[in-house]
Design an enzyme around this catalytic site. Structure first.
Site, PDB file in Angstrom:
ATOM      1  N   ALA A  99     -20.286 -13.348  -8.339  1.00 21.88           N
ATOM      2  CA  ALA A  99     -21.747 -13.247  -8.235  1.00 21.88           C
ATOM      3  C   ALA A  99     -22.194 -12.686  -6.895  1.00 21.88           C
ATOM      4  O   ALA A  99     -23.329 -12.237  -6.765  1.00 21.88           O
ATOM      5  CB  ALA A  99     -22.379 -14.617  -8.453  1.00 21.88           C
ATOM      6  N   LYS A 100     -21.329 -12.747  -5.888  1.00 17.18           N
ATOM      7  CA  LYS A 100     -21.608 -12.228  -4.546  1.00 17.18           C
ATOM      8  C   LYS A 100     -22.967 -12.698  -4.025  1.00 17.18           C
ATOM      9  O   LYS A 100     -23.750 -11.921  -3.475  1.00 17.18           O
ATOM     10  CB  LYS A 100     -21.510 -10.716  -4.512  1.00 17.18           C
ATOM     11  CG  LYS A 100     -20.112 -10.188  -4.852  1.00 17.18           C
ATOM     12  CD  LYS A 100     -20.036  -8.685  -4.724  1.00 17.18           C
ATOM     13  CE  LYS A 100     -18.640  -8.162  -5.062  1.00 17.18           C
ATOM     14  NZ  LYS A 100     -18.316  -8.300  -6.499  1.00 17.18           N
ATOM     15  N   ARG A 101     -23.233 -13.968  -4.174  1.00 16.71           N
ATOM     16  CA  ARG A 101     -24.509 -14.521  -3.743  1.00 16.71           C
ATOM     17  C   ARG A 101     -24.522 -14.763  -2.239  1.00 16.71           C
ATOM     18  O   ARG A 101     -23.490 -14.992  -1.615  1.00 16.71           O
ATOM     19  CB  ARG A 101     -24.797 -15.833  -4.475  1.00 16.71           C
ATOM     20  CG  ARG A 101     -24.944 -15.701  -5.983  1.00 16.71           C
ATOM     21  CD  ARG A 101     -26.133 -14.823  -6.353  1.00 16.71           C
ATOM     22  NE  ARG A 101     -26.428 -14.917  -7.770  1.00 16.71           N
ATOM     23  CZ  ARG A 101     -26.411 -13.907  -8.624  1.00 16.71           C
ATOM     24  NH1 ARG A 101     -26.091 -12.705  -8.196  1.00 16.71           N
ATOM     25  NH2 ARG A 101     -26.724 -14.084  -9.892  1.00 16.71           N
TER      26      ARG A 101
END
Length: 278
Positions: A99-101
């Site tokens: 998700a690379k949040r």
């Protein structure tokens, strides 16, 4: 009395020892749906994703669904992602939510709860995160990982051509931004045995690096296979840390679908290639 969850790093080491290090990306982009003869809609997405889970999840240490390919279909796509998480974990694979949040404060906390709390429908074993708002912005994720036995994969040395303008930038002490990220991970993983739970994302195609990649944590290495990364690259780039690397491949496996047996055979062949790293 609530039992303490087994840390992600320990669970990952057990899974890799049993199944090999390959992580399969479940990335249902429109081109692959078309190649499989599926419609570019939520039902095509579901048929694709669950067929991949059936083929690979019983045979790999981890799968890595890229949330964007599900989110583009709105609530129906997110519902499919929830199914993928549940089915993959039921088959014994760890789930790394790609998700690379990255955010701050209560927003970061909400993301952490969404992806690392087992009570969440999207609750996964680990999640990819971005440290480029400052490593301290990840504190809610770190706390959630400790609390739930989860893991993080923090962007450090990515293979996209734009990455170096940030990741290779020098700080006042002469270290790079990527090196500082790795130092934070080294601190978080200190004393963990057999492996820390706080990992880095380092591309399998980055070429040479001056950074010390031995930080007692796992390394997610996208780009293996169709994007050019090889077992020789893993040995050369990661050196003594090669045994901690999860090479991630999607297209090399997914292009063989919808044939379940062909995807399964590709997983087994790739893990055979990677066996020398252990």
């Amino acid at each position: 009395m609530t039992s303490t969850p087994t840390p992600f790093g320990a669970r990952l080491r057990t899974a890799v020892d049993a199944r090999g290090p390959l992580c399969v990306g479940i990335d249902p982009h429109a081109g692959l749906l078309a190649d499989w003869g599926l419609p570019d809609d939520a039902e095509g997405l579901r048929r694709f994703a669950l067929t991949v889970v059936e083929a690979v999840a019983p045979h790999v240490a981890a799968v890595k669904p890229q949330s964007a390919f599900y989110e583009r279909f709105g609530s129906r796509g997110v519902a499919v992602l929830e199914e993928v998480v549940a089915a993959a974990r039921a088959a014994g694979a760890l789930v790394v939510m790609d998700a690379k949040r990255g955010d701050i404060g209560s927003t970061s906390q909400a993301y952490a709860e969404a992806y690392l709390d087992p009570a969440s429908p999207l609750g996964s074993d680990a999640v990819t995160v971005s440290p480029f708002l400052g490593f301290g912005s990840l504190d809610p994720f770190v706390d959630a990982a400790h609390r739930h036995g989860g893991g993080l994969f923090v962007l450090a040395l990515t293979s996209n051509k734009e990455g170096p303008e940030v990741q290779h930038a020098r700080l006042d002490d002469g270290s790079t931004v990527a090196g500082r990220v790795l130092d934070h991970l080294r601190r978080l993983n200190a004393g963990a045995d057999p492996l820390g739970s706080f990992g880095a994302v380092v591309g399998a195609t980055i070429g040479e690096t001056e950074e010390d990649l031995a930080f007692n944590g796992p390394i997610l290495a996208p780009g293996y296979g169709a994007q050019g990364g090889t077992a020789a690259d893993v040995r050369r780039i990661f050196g003594s840390a090669a045994a901690n690397v999860l090479p991630s491949s999607s297209r090399d496996v997914l292009r063989r679908g919808p044939d379940v047996a062909a995807m399964r055979d590709a997983v087994r062949a790739t893990n055979d290639e990677l066996a020398a790293l252990r």
